[in-house]
Design a protein around this motif. Structure first.
Motif, PDB file in Angstrom:
ATOM      1  N   THR A 132       0.838  -1.216   0.000  1.00 38.38           N
ATOM      2  CA  THR A 132       0.000   0.000   0.000  1.00 38.38           C
ATOM      3  C   THR A 132       0.867   1.258   0.000  1.00 38.38           C
ATOM      4  O   THR A 132       0.532   2.256  -0.652  1.00 38.38           O
ATOM      5  N   ALA A 161       9.674  11.428   5.650  1.00 43.56           N
ATOM      6  CA  ALA A 161      10.406  10.714   4.596  1.00 43.56           C
ATOM      7  C   ALA A 161      10.964   9.347   5.008  1.00 43.56           C
ATOM      8  O   ALA A 161      11.158   8.489   4.147  1.00 43.56           O
ATOM      9  N   VAL A 165       5.440   5.086   3.497  1.00 40.68           N
ATOM     10  CA  VAL A 165       5.088   5.813   2.268  1.00 40.68           C
ATOM     11  C   VAL A 165       6.237   6.753   1.895  1.00 40.68           C
ATOM     12  O   VAL A 165       6.617   6.856   0.725  1.00 40.68           O
ATOM     13  N   THR A 184      12.511  15.136   7.531  1.00 40.57           N
ATOM     14  CA  THR A 184      12.457  14.079   8.536  1.00 40.57           C
ATOM     15  C   THR A 184      12.638  14.634   9.945  1.00 40.57           C
ATOM     16  O   THR A 184      13.276  15.669  10.138  1.00 40.57           O
ATOM     17  N   ASN A 226       2.833  13.231   4.048  1.00 41.90           N
ATOM     18  CA  ASN A 226       2.363  12.071   4.814  1.00 41.90           C
ATOM     19  C   ASN A 226       1.942  12.427   6.225  1.00 41.90           C
ATOM     20  O   ASN A 226       1.557  11.553   6.979  1.00 41.90           O
ATOM     21  N   VAL A 227       2.043  13.715   6.608  1.00 44.33           N
ATOM     22  CA  VAL A 227       1.848  14.020   8.027  1.00 44.33           C
ATOM     23  C   VAL A 227       0.676  14.945   8.342  1.00 44.33           C
ATOM     24  O   VAL A 227       0.177  14.944   9.461  1.00 44.33           O
ATOM     25  N   VAL A 251      -0.274  11.745  10.383  1.00 48.11           N
ATOM     26  CA  VAL A 251       0.406  11.344  11.625  1.00 48.11           C
ATOM     27  C   VAL A 251       0.679  12.526  12.557  1.00 48.11           C
ATOM     28  O   VAL A 251       0.767  12.359  13.766  1.00 48.11           O
ATOM     29  N   ASP A 274      -6.683   8.630  -1.967  1.00 50.65           N
ATOM     30  CA  ASP A 274      -7.354   7.551  -1.231  1.00 50.65           C
ATOM     31  C   ASP A 274      -6.981   6.242  -1.909  1.00 50.65           C
ATOM     32  O   ASP A 274      -7.602   5.854  -2.892  1.00 50.65           O
ATOM     33  N   GLN A 323       9.709   3.923  13.029  1.00 57.30           N
ATOM     34  CA  GLN A 323      10.209   3.025  11.972  1.00 57.30           C
ATOM     35  C   GLN A 323      11.044   3.811  10.959  1.00 57.30           C
ATOM     36  O   GLN A 323      10.757   4.967  10.675  1.00 57.30           O
TER      37      GLN A 323
END
Ligand code: NAP
Length: 333
Positions: A132, A161, A165, A184, A226-227, A251, A274, A323
Motif C-alpha cells: 500500500t 520521509a 510511504v 524528517t 504524509n503528516v 500522523v 485515497d 520506523q
C-alpha cells in the motif's frame, strides 16, 4: 471439504475497549465469502494496520480480527474466470484488513475485483516492499504527471520521509528522475535518505511554520505529504506557482488551518489520495508503472523483514513514529 488450518495474528477485545493480540490457529472455513482463496506468502506493515491491531474502531468495527491491508500470495482456490489456481497475485486496500480478515494471516479469501496479477518479473516479496505504501506514493506520482509536475520543472518535497510511504516516495521519485528533498524528524537518518535518492535532507521543523502568514517563500513545485496538520499548511503556503501537493497522511494532525490565498493567488493544487478505493483501471496502470519505470534498483535497502512472531515489536515502533523504511512480514511457514 474440510477447511485448512492456518496461523494468524488475532486481535481480541477482552473487555470493553481493552484489546490483546496473539498468534492463533484459524480455519479457512472462518474466512468471508469471495471468489479467491489466496495463500499469503508476504504482507507489509502500515500505520493503519497498527491502529487496527490496537482496537481503533474507526478502522475496524468488530473484533476478533486479523489486520493487514496488504497481501501477496498464490491463488489456491478460484471461482473466477480471470484468475486460476497457482497464479501469483497481490491485494492492497479495499476492505482487506479493515473489516475483512487481512494479510497478517496465512490465508485470505477475497472478491476477484480486489485482486491484481503480479507485475511481470516481480516476486511476491518485492511486491510487498511496495505494498500500500508504494502504491500510494505511485498514485501521487501519477497525479504529478497528470498535472505536469515533471522532473525538469523543479524540486519536489516528501514529508515523513523515513516512514513507509515516505521512503518509497523518495526512492520511486528519484527513479523517475525528480530532484527530491526529504523532510524528517530523524536527523541521524540523513545517510539512509541520501542512499535511497534524496538530494537534500531537511529537518521536520523546517516545514512547520507557525507564523500564520498566508503565503511563504516559494520552495517546491510538488510535494507528497504524509503528516498533515501544520506541516501540510506550511507545504501549501510554500509551493511554487501552479504547484501540486498530494495529501496522504495525518500522523501529525488531521486538522488543516490556512487561508485560500495559495489557491487563488498561486494556483496551487491540493490533491487528496485515497489508495484503498482506487478504481481498478488506475490501480493496474500504477502497478504497471511500479513494475517498470518507477521500479527501484535496490529495494532491499528500504526493507526490514519480520515474522508473525515478531510483528508486535514492529507495530509498537510504527505507532511511536520510530520506523525507518518498510517492514514486510514473511508468512511462508
Ligand atoms: N491516503 C492513503 O491512501 C494512505 C495510504 C497509506 C498511508 N496513509 C497514511 O499516511 C501516513 C503515513 O503512513 P505510513 O504507513 O508511511 O506510516 P509510518 O511508516 O509511520 O511513517 C510516518 C512518518 O511520519 C513521520 N512522523 C511521525 N510522527 C510525526 C509527527 N508527529 N509529526 C511529523 N512527522 C511525523 C515519521 O517520519 P520522519 O521521522 O522521517 O519525519 C514517520 O516515520 C499515515 O497517516 C497513514 O495513515 C494514507
Amino acid at each position: 471439504m474440510q477447511g485448512k488450518i492456518f496461523k494468524a495474528l488475532v486481535v481480541e477485545e477482552f473487555s470493553e475497549n481493552q484489546f490483546k493480540s496473539g498468534i492463533k490457529e484459524r480455519s479457512t472455513d472462518e474466512l468471508p465469502e469471495g471468489e479467491l482463496l489466496i495463500r499469503v506468502h508476504y504482507s507489509a506493515l502500515n500505520y493503519k494496520d497498527a491502529l487496527s491491531a490496537r482496537g481503533h474502531k474507526g478502522i475496524t468495527r468488530k473484533y476478533p480480527h486479523t489486520p493487514g491491508v496488504d497481501a501477496a500470495g498464490v491463488v489456491e482456490e478460484s471461482r473466477s474466470h480471470e484468475f486460476s489456481a497457482r497464479e501469483k497475485v497481490l491485494v492492497t486496500g479495499y476492505d482487506l484488513g479493515m473489516n475483512t480478515s487481512g494479510g497478517f494471516g496465512q490465508y485470505i479469501r477475497v472478491p476477484e475485483g480486489w485482486v491484481v496479477k503480479m507485475p511481470d518479473g516481480m516476486t511476491l516479496r518485492e511486491s510487498m516492499i511496495y505494498g500500500t505504501a508504494g502504491f500510494t506514493a505511485g498514485i501521487a506520482m501519477y497525479e504529478f504527471e497528470r498535472n505536469e509536475i515533471t522532473p525538469d520543472k523543479g524540486k519536489v518535497l516528501v514529508t515523513g520521509a523515513t516512514g513507509g510511504v515516505g521512503c518509497l516516495a523518495v526512492a520511486m521519485l528519484t527513479k523517475a528522475g525528480y530532484y527530491v528533498v526529504a523532510s524528517t524528524g530523524k536527523p541521524d537518518k540523513e545517510d539512509f535518505l541520501k542512499k535511497i535518492g534524496a538530494k537534500e535532507v531537511i529537518c521536520r521543523e523546517d516545514v512547520n511554520d507557525k507564523s500564520e502568514k498566508p503565503l511563504l517563500l516559494k520552495r517546491w513545485l510538488g510535494a507528497i505529504d504524509n503528516v498533515g496538520g501544520n506541516t501540510l499548511s506550511t507545504v501549501i503556503r510554500s509551493l511554487e506557482h501552479r504547484g501540486v501537493v498530494a495529501s496522504i497522511g495525518l500522523v501529525q494532525s488531521d486538522k488543516l488551518a490556512m487561508t485560500v490565498y495559495p489557491f487563488i493567488l498561486r494556483g496551487v493544487r491540493l490533491i487528496g489520495i485515497d489508495s484503498a478505493e482506487t478504481p481498478m483501471e488506475y490501480r493496474l496502470k500504477i502497478w504497471d508503472n511500479i513494475g517498470n519505470k518507477w521500479r527501484i534498483d535496490e529495494p532491499g535497502q528500504l526493507v526490514k523483514e519480520c515474522k508473525l512472531e515478531t510483528l508486535e515489536n514492529e507495530i509498537e515502533l510504527i505507532l511511536k513514529g520510530g520506523q525507518t523504511g518498510k517492514v514486510i512480514v514473511n508468512l511462508i511457514d
